[in-house]
Design an enzyme around this catalytic site. Structure first.
Site: not given
Length: 417
Positions: A165, A305, A316, A337, A342, A403
């Site tokens: 991502c 994110h 985060e 998002k 996403h 990931f």
């Protein structure tokens, strides 16, 4: 060696909440959700029955039907977004050297729909390997920038970054570095993804990564909310034209902002989960500030994110508090998002665009769908909940993580002559 300055001169977007920059921005500031029941296939037996699909897209607006059948959807999306960005930047054969224009693109997965279709078709046969001759050229992740390059005759660096991502954020950082080192004048950068497929949804469901809020898909992406239960898969593309400052000035280009810096790091912790204390996120934001030659106090806005996962959102925000200290309370923090879902490898690009537009218009898009306070999140942080907020923004950061522990952050600043 003196580094060149790099600016943004063109933007293009194809998203679940708008098929152009104008539509995308209007939806962002009005808090529009792109989530809805999936239309691409029968979801009866699937755990998650909704996603953030691109809507009302017709590839024949960009190319003829025969040509379009040779492109996976993720490459079609790349063409649409890059066409808009190139037009917005006013690039032409007369004002650029084609040998000094590159395309650096991000895709975390690539042609998943093509791979799925070809393998399923083979599985229904008698074992004879019968595959479409365009199977491989449609599927491979590097094919999107190849098509953009061929379509426009750009003969500079051309490749794809793959870091899950974080892919398109990494692409932007690479493009930034190529230009500031003097190796290119212009680079078309961004990312695209089209993973709303049986395989994509099924794979993420098996990891328990997706929201299963089937009764209310439009509210399912709810970053920072105590009832969040996973991310909502999205699709689309974002494209940015990055250009050397003096080159842009010489051709009279419109300039959105300057790229101030970029940073990368690795969690070195877990395949899919962030470190609970956000140590990799702390590192990437510090690296970005160091690269930009800025202090935390100079930053006004962070597009996080913020995927709407139980672990990721908390880690985060802990990292932001650790890096910015008391200044974290004065930041406008958000997660777009909540509206787009996403977009995997394309997330960094469309969120960078959101950060740039927030700076240009002086409006921070909201984090929608927040209803229940999460007691593990610092209540003093301004998460721009449910309603856009007006604010002068001189410096904005965009965080993107993938990931495997891949972290990327890009910093944009208002242009100073």
């Amino acid at each position: 060696m003196e580094l060149k300055r790099v600016v943004v001169t063109g933007l293009g977007a194809l998203t679940p909440i708008g098929n152009s920059i104008e539509e995308y921005w209007n939806s962002l500031i009005n808090g529009v959700s792109g989530a809805a029941p999936i239309t691409y296939y029968d979801t009866e037996k699937h755990k998650t029955k909704f996603a953030c699909e691109v809507k009302n897209f017709n590839i024949e607006d960009y190319m003829d039907r025969k040509e379009s059948r040779r492109l996976d959807k993720f490459a079609q999306y790349a063409i649409a977004a890059s066409d808009e960005a190139i037009k917005d930047a006013g690039l032409s054969a007369d004002n650029v050297d084609k040998y000094r224009v590159g395309v650096i693109w991000g895709a975390g997965i690539g042609g998943l729909e093509t791979f799925q279709e070809e393998v399923m078709y083979y599985a229904k046969g008698d074992g004879t390997p019968k595959f479409n001759p365009f199977f491989i050229p449609k599927m491979i992740a590097d094919i999107a920038p190849a098509h953009i390059s061929m379509r426009n005759g750009y003969m500079g660096p051309n490749y794809t970054t793959v870091s899950a991502c974080a892919s398109s954020a990494n692409a932007l950082i690479d493009a930034f570095n190529y230009i500031r080192l003097g190796m290119c004048d212009v680079i078309i950068s961004g990312g695209s993804e089209a993973a709303v497929t049986i395989a994509g949804m099924g794979g993420f469901n098996s990891m328990h990564a997706l929201s299963t809020r089937n009764e209310s898909p439009e509210t399912a992406s709810r970053p920072f909310d105590a009832t969040r239960d996973g991310f909502v898969l999205g699709e689309g593309a974002g494209a940015l034209v990055l250009e050397e400052y003096e080159h842009a000035k010489a051709r009279g280009a419109k300039i959105y902002c300057e790229v101030g810096g970029g940073g990368m790091s690795s969690d070195a912790y877990h395949l899919t989960a962030p470190h609970p204390d956000g140590i990799g996120v702390i590192a990437v934001m510090k690296n970005t500030l160091r690269d930009a030659g800025m202090t935390p106090e100079q930053v006004d806005h962070i597009n996080t994110h913020g995927t709407s996962t139980p672990l990721g959102d908390v880690a985060e925000l802990k990292a932001i508090s650790a890096v910015f200290g008391d200044h974290a309370k004065t930041l406008n923090i958000n997660s777009t998002k909540s509206m787009t879902g996403h977009l995997l490898g394309a997330a960094g690009a469309i969120e960078a665009i959101a950060s740039i537009l927030a700076m240009e218009h002086g409006i921070v898009p909201p984090t929608i769908n927040h209803t229940v306070v999460d007691e593990s999140i610092d209540p003093s942080l301004n998460l721009t909940l449910n309603k856009a907020q007006k604010r002068e923004i001189k410096v904005a950061m965009s965080n993107t993580f993938g990931f495997g522990g891949h972290n990327a952050c890009v910093l944009f600043k208002k242009l100073e002559s």
